[in-house]
Design a protein around this motif. Structure first.
Motif, short mmCIF file in Angstrom:
data_model
loop_
_atom_site.label_atom_id
_atom_site.label_comp_id
_atom_site.label_asym_id
_atom_site.label_seq_id
_atom_site.Cartn_x
_atom_site.Cartn_y
_atom_site.Cartn_z
N SER B 184 0.83 -1.21 0.00
CA SER B 184 0.00 0.00 0.00
C SER B 184 0.86 1.26 0.00
O SER B 184 0.43 2.31 -0.49
N THR B 185 2.09 1.16 0.54
CA THR B 185 2.97 2.35 0.56
C THR B 185 3.25 2.82 -0.86
O THR B 185 3.11 4.01 -1.19
N LEU B 186 3.65 1.87 -1.71
CA LEU B 186 3.95 2.22 -3.09
C LEU B 186 2.68 2.63 -3.85
O LEU B 186 2.68 3.56 -4.66
N VAL B 187 1.59 1.92 -3.53
CA VAL B 187 0.31 2.23 -4.18
C VAL B 187 -0.08 3.68 -3.85
O VAL B 187 -0.50 4.43 -4.73
N GLU B 188 0.11 4.05 -2.59
CA GLU B 188 -0.24 5.40 -2.16
C GLU B 188 0.60 6.45 -2.87
O GLU B 188 0.10 7.50 -3.30
N LEU B 189 1.90 6.15 -3.01
CA LEU B 189 2.79 7.07 -3.73
C LEU B 189 2.32 7.26 -5.16
O LEU B 189 2.35 8.36 -5.71
N ARG B 190 1.88 6.15 -5.77
CA ARG B 190 1.39 6.24 -7.16
C ARG B 190 0.07 6.99 -7.21
O ARG B 190 -0.14 7.88 -8.03
N GLU B 191 -0.85 6.61 -6.28
CA GLU B 191 -2.21 7.17 -6.30
C GLU B 191 -2.20 8.68 -6.13
O GLU B 191 -2.93 9.40 -6.80
N ARG B 192 -1.37 9.17 -5.22
CA ARG B 192 -1.40 10.60 -4.89
C ARG B 192 -0.49 11.43 -5.78
O ARG B 192 -0.36 12.64 -5.59
N GLY B 193 0.16 10.76 -6.72
CA GLY B 193 1.01 11.49 -7.66
C GLY B 193 2.38 11.83 -7.12
O GLY B 193 3.17 12.51 -7.77
N PHE B 194 2.70 11.35 -5.88
CA PHE B 194 4.01 11.64 -5.29
C PHE B 194 5.13 10.99 -6.10
O PHE B 194 6.21 11.54 -6.26
#
Lengths: 331, 363
Positions: B184-194
């Motif tokens: 989920s850490t990487l998913v979150e980075l992708r999702e939020r555009g970070f």
């Protein structure tokens, strides 16, 4: 589709295959005796045609070494003043068989077999039957959990507050929401019953009783999810809490283990879990077939209905608060 | 990526996160202990060498009670009472009891009893013991006639064996859960555009994956070490050769790292990581023998199970714990675990590069 239908079927096949080896039971049993070494085979008629291979040993020490090395599964020493059984702690089933043979190789053999009227219980629940039922219940809880969580997010996202501004009345909206979730669960259970019956030949029992129990099971899944969703945490954590709780309930309810060797304590714990009650009810219906009556599922129905009522009531009260917030904002 | 970046990731993503977040601590450390206890007790039941005999005695006369007491006195038999014929028959069919005895309304020693027998492997030996027990009620067996039982090999109780298996099994299971959930850490980075913003800096894909992977490795390793230490102290479980256990645990954490990177590029949102992640972990665990030993399953399934890293980790842990293997004996398992870990990381990197490349083309 994946969680609702594909994964339950995959897991049913996987677990049933894992425990299917019981049907091809085979063991090597060491035996030392001064007389007729094969007499044990004669006095245990149930094993006459089963693959219990008797390996003769000359003395006790050789038999003991063979058990320890794993060359034989257990050994029986007969011919002395009293029979002895040599077992390895890690192989309980051969140990049981060896003990039974040892009893009968003693003088009990002459007395055995005269006071029982053997009646077939009517078959056996296959691992496939058991785990088809178990996985249907497990994945029903997952699907309903996902639906209830989405509903909760709608409440928290003020969707209900917005709906309150429409001509629809709160009770109509709630009835629609819960009705849809209930229907979703029923469709999943219905499809899994049909698929497991057609593809794997699982006999679920009397259709009317199965239908009644399925209604209660869906209601209980809705109730449990409605209770769990009230845990005040962030949505991502709520998702994880829900999944972990479902798995824990499934383990406590005995859903991942075949019932044969499960300790008695699980019987008692499972009675306090709605999923354990559902499993108990469905497996009894499948086992007893036409002999089952409404009384067979009375306890599961009572427990699951109670859980359904409490959980849904809690969900409705929480939803009404969300509507009131909407009303307040409008005024 | 420098070693400094990796150590920074250790601090930021791993320990600091765990220190700040009690929820994560509960899920990663306390929950596995609960599962070890429950699964250990459950598995211990399968090692219990006694037969469970169901009894329906609706009259409860002195004769029937004495006969039941005789059966109960047999160390190989356990009696479970039932109130009605349907429940008893259901219990036989479900396999909860090996056989079910129904005493008639009028019964005296030597009279016949109805016995329900299922088709399980326990029915025949249980029946013979019950029969011998009922016979003994008429003509008691002397102590000299009873077989003596000599145990060789392991002298552990069934509960100890159950817990001994459940401890490494749940350590492996939760390492996989941790890897998949931390995707989920990487998913979150992708999702939020970070991720796109980070990669606009001089940082390369391997830097980001290195840091995310290092965090997952650390979390999985810390969790496994915690479980090993606590189960050693609380349940007296002897894990075996320390160097071997350490090497297997390091490799297992490597698999968790690989899973977090690979699935971090595949899951479409954090919700998927939290819902599908544990499900996939359970399937990998079941395939690899974290819920039951692979030696009880049919041979083809045991072979198939080795597509899961759980199977290799379990092979290594059980060899160290139960068969006194040394670290050299489990090197092959450790090697396979590292191959799996690095393959997963590579697949994740390729997938991420592919996705980013397509986005750039679209832009």
């Amino acid at each position: 589709m994946l969680v609702g239908l594909v994964l339950p079927v995959v897991l049913t096949v996987l677990i049933a295959a894992a425990f299917s080896r019981e049907e091809s039971f085979a063991m090597r049993l060491g035996i030392t005796a001064t007389g007729d070494t094969l007499s044990a085979r004669v006095v245990v008629p149930g094993y006459a045609e089963d693959p219990v291979e008797l390996i003769p040993f000359n003395d006790r020490a050789a038999a003991s070494a063979a058990v320890e090395s794993g060359h034989v599964d257990a050994a029986v020493v007969v011919g002395g003043p009293a029979p002895a059984v040599i077992v390895n702690g890690y192989r309980p089933v051969p140990a049981r068989v060896a003990r039974a043979i040892a009893y009968l190789s003693a003088e009990d053999a002459a007395r055995a077999g005269s006071h029982v009227q053997l009646v077939s219980a009517g078959g056996k629940i296959r691992p496939l039957d058991y785990f088809a039922i178990s996985m249907t219940i497990l994945f029903l809880t997952f699907l309903i959990w996902g639906a209830v969580r989405s509903f909760q997010e709608e409440k928290e996202g003020r969707m209900l507050a917005r709906l309150a501004a429409t001509p629809s009345r709160p009770h109509e909206i709630l009835a629609g929401k819960y009705g849809a979730m209930f229907a979703l669960g029923l469709v999943q259970v219905g499809v899994l019953i049909a698929v497991s019956g057609l593809v794997f030949g699982v006999n679920w029992g009397q259709p009317l009783l199965v239908a009644v129990l399925a209604l209660a099971t869906v209601g209980a899944a809705l109730g449990v999810a409605s209770i769990l969703v009230t845990v005040p945490v962030r949505p991502e954590r709520r998702a994880l809490i829900g999944m972990v709780s479902m798995f824990l309930l499934a383990v406590l309810g005995g859903q991942f283990f075949p019932p044969e060797g499960l300790p008695d304590v699980f019987d008692r714990i499972a009675r306090f879990t709605p999923n354990g009650q559902a499993l108990f009810g469905f497996t009894n219906l499948a086992a007893l077939g036409k002999a089952s009556t409404f009384g067979t599922i009375a306890e599961p129905l009572a427990v699951m209905s109670a859980v359904a009522c409490v959980g849904i009531l809690l969900g409705v009260v929480s939803a009404r608060r969300a509507f009131e917030i909407g009303d307040g904002a409008a005024k | 990526m420098t070693a400094r970046h990796v150590w920074a990731a250790f601090g930021v993503v791993g320990a600091a996160r765990l220190r700040r977040n009690r929820f994560v601590v509960a899920v990663h450390f306390l929950l596995p202990l609960v599962f070890i206890g429950v699964v250990g007790v459950a598995l211990g039941g399968y090692g219990d060498p006694t037969f469970v005999i169901g009894v329906l005695d609706s009259t409860g006369t002195a004769d029937t009670e004495r006969a039941i007491a005789t059966i109960e006195a047999d160390p190989d038999l356990r009696v479970r009472r039932y109130d009605d014929d349907t429940s008893l028959r259901g219990a036989v069919l479900r396999g909860r009891v090996a056989v079910g005895i129904v005493f008639p309304d009028v019964w005296r020693p030597g009279d016949d009893v109805k016995v329900y027998a299922g088709e399980g492997e326990s029915a025949v030996p249980a029946l013979t013991l019950v029969d011998a027990g009922l016979a003994a009620d008429r003509a008691p067996v002397t102590a000299a006639e009873l077989p003596t039982v000599v145990a060789v090999g392991s002298q552990l109780s069934s509960l100890q064996v159950g817990l001994g298996y459940a401890a490494p099994a749940m350590t492996v299971q939760f390492a996989i859960v941790t890897g998949l959930v931390l995707s989920s850490t990487l998913v979150e980075l992708r999702e939020r555009g970070f991720l796109a913003r980070i990669l606009a800096t001089p940082s390369a894909v391997r830097d980001v994956l290195g840091q995310v992977g290092a965090g997952s490795w650390q979390a999985a390793f810390a969790q496994a070490v915690f479980l090993i230490v606590v189960t050693s102290l609380a349940f007296s479980i002897e894990w075996g050769d320390l160097l071997g256990v350490t090497l297997v645990t390091v490799a297992l954490a490597g698999v968790a790292m690989g899973l977090s990177v690979a699935f971090g590029t595949l899951f479409r949102g954090t919700r998927q990581a939290y819902t599908l992640g544990p499900l996939l972990a359970v399937i990998l665990g079941m395939l690899g023998g974290t819920f039951w030993p692979l030696r009880i399953v049919p041979a083809p399934l045991a072979v198939l199970g080795h597509v899961s890293p759980a199977a290799w980790a379990m092979d290594a842990y059980t060899a160290l714990e139960f068969y006194d293997a040394s670290w050299v004996d489990v090197l092959a398992d450790i090697g396979v675990l590292w191959v799996m870990a690095l393959t997963l990381v590579t697949l994740g990197a390729l997938q991420l590069r592919g996705t980013l490349h397509l986005r750039r083309l679209a832009a």
